[in-house]
Design a protein around this motif. Structure first.
Motif, PDB file in Angstrom:
ATOM      1  N   GLU A  11       0.808  -1.215   0.000  1.00  0.00           N
ATOM      2  CA  GLU A  11       0.000   0.000   0.000  1.00  0.00           C
ATOM      3  C   GLU A  11       0.848   1.275   0.000  1.00  0.00           C
ATOM      4  N   LYS A 102     -12.669   0.269  15.354  1.00  0.00           N
ATOM      5  CA  LYS A 102     -13.129  -1.034  14.890  1.00  0.00           C
ATOM      6  C   LYS A 102     -14.421  -1.437  15.613  1.00  0.00           C
ATOM      7  N   ILE A 107     -14.326   1.881  10.885  1.00  0.00           N
ATOM      8  CA  ILE A 107     -13.489   1.340   9.810  1.00  0.00           C
ATOM      9  C   ILE A 107     -14.362   0.769   8.694  1.00  0.00           C
ATOM     10  N   ASP A 108     -15.428   0.084   9.075  1.00  0.00           N
ATOM     11  CA  ASP A 108     -16.368  -0.439   8.073  1.00  0.00           C
ATOM     12  C   ASP A 108     -17.029   0.702   7.311  1.00  0.00           C
ATOM     13  N   GLU A 111     -14.754   1.944   4.582  1.00  0.00           N
ATOM     14  CA  GLU A 111     -14.748   1.057   3.418  1.00  0.00           C
ATOM     15  C   GLU A 111     -15.990   1.278   2.560  1.00  0.00           C
ATOM     16  N   ASN A 116      -9.905   3.831   1.582  1.00  0.00           N
ATOM     17  CA  ASN A 116      -9.095   2.696   2.012  1.00  0.00           C
ATOM     18  C   ASN A 116      -8.659   2.918   3.454  1.00  0.00           C
ATOM     19  N   PRO A 117      -9.277   2.234   4.425  1.00  0.00           N
ATOM     20  CA  PRO A 117      -8.933   2.490   5.828  1.00  0.00           C
ATOM     21  C   PRO A 117      -7.504   2.083   6.168  1.00  0.00           C
ATOM     22  N   TYR A 118      -7.001   1.052   5.518  1.00  0.00           N
ATOM     23  CA  TYR A 118      -5.632   0.625   5.782  1.00  0.00           C
ATOM     24  C   TYR A 118      -4.652   1.709   5.356  1.00  0.00           C
TER      25      TYR A 118
END
Length: 238
Positions: A11, A102, A107-108, A111, A116-118
């Motif tokens: 990423e 979370k 986080i959901d 998405e 892109n949460p990551y």
């Protein structure tokens, strides 16, 4: 953990690059840790000098005290203690923050919103800790040496220039370089473990505290393991 780490290296090179969030994390990780690192570094240098001076004086080696203190701080004490302090402050903060996100399904929601949460949450924090921990360690080295100067002047009288001349007389480039290199790994693992524990927190509010506690314990243990490996590699190469 291996898959989580591999995703980071994938990423990191993909756009968009979250520059503003990265700078915000650098501020939160580095600048807000300065008071704690300043106090810790100063006390390390002061106490090490005061405790070592009687033994050095018995052997008539009091003039070596600035060099001994600076070598001890730069090569081992300052990097490890500063990293442990940051593991307690930063890794727990990251673990609790991402864990709460979370649990509350933020986080959901990211998405679902095509974010892109990551990339936004994990990559920026790991990069920030990887960059800031070495800077904090260098700062702690300088503050610790100054603390040693204050401790030396409790029983003796030496100018700041004379003290730093004694420090530089015993320091070599190979004393500084390996110590700085290993702090990048300290910072990387502090950020990685904090993000991993928070990003993979279980459901329920109790898991936030568990993630924060687990992040601190695991990050602290990883620092000791990395330091042991760094000492062995440095001894083998140099």
């Amino acid at each position: 953990m291996a898959l989580f780490t591999g995703r980071f290296f994938k990423e990191i090179f993909k756009p968009p690059f979250q520059i503003n969030e990265f700078l915000r994390q650098c501020y939160a990780t580095g600048y807000k840790s300065l008071p704690l690192v300043t106090i810790t570094g100063f006390i390390m240098g002061l106490v090490l000098t005061i405790q070592s001076r009687p033994t050095m004086a018995k052997f008539g080696a009091e003039s070596w005290l600035p060099g001994m203190v600076s070598l001890s701080l730069i090569r081992e004490i300052a990097p490890v203690i500063t990293a442990l302090i940051c593991a307690g402050k930063i890794a727990s903060g990251i673990g609790a923050e991402l864990g709460s996100m979370k649990v509350t399904e933020q986080i959901d929601a990211m998405e679902v919103s095509a974010v892109n949460p990551y990339k936004y949450l994990v990559v920026t924090r790991i990069l920030a800790t990887t960059l800031m921990i070495p800077i904090l360690v260098i700062y702690a080295d300088l503050v610790g040496i100054y603390g040693g100067y204050i401790g030396y002047n409790i029983h003796s009288d030496i100018s700041l220039y004379g003290y730093f001349a004694g420090v530089m007389e015993h320091l070599e480039f190979l004393d500084i370089l390996p110590a700085i290199i290993k702090t990048f790994f300290f910072g990387f693992f502090i950020g990685l473990i904090g993000c991993y524990k928070g990003f993979n927190a279980a459901n329920g509010t109790a898991s936030v505290g568990i993630a924060a506690n687990s992040a601190v314990v695991t990050a602290s243990l990883s620092i000791f393991i990395l330091d042991m490996l760094a000492v062995q590699i440095t001894d083998f190469l140099f």
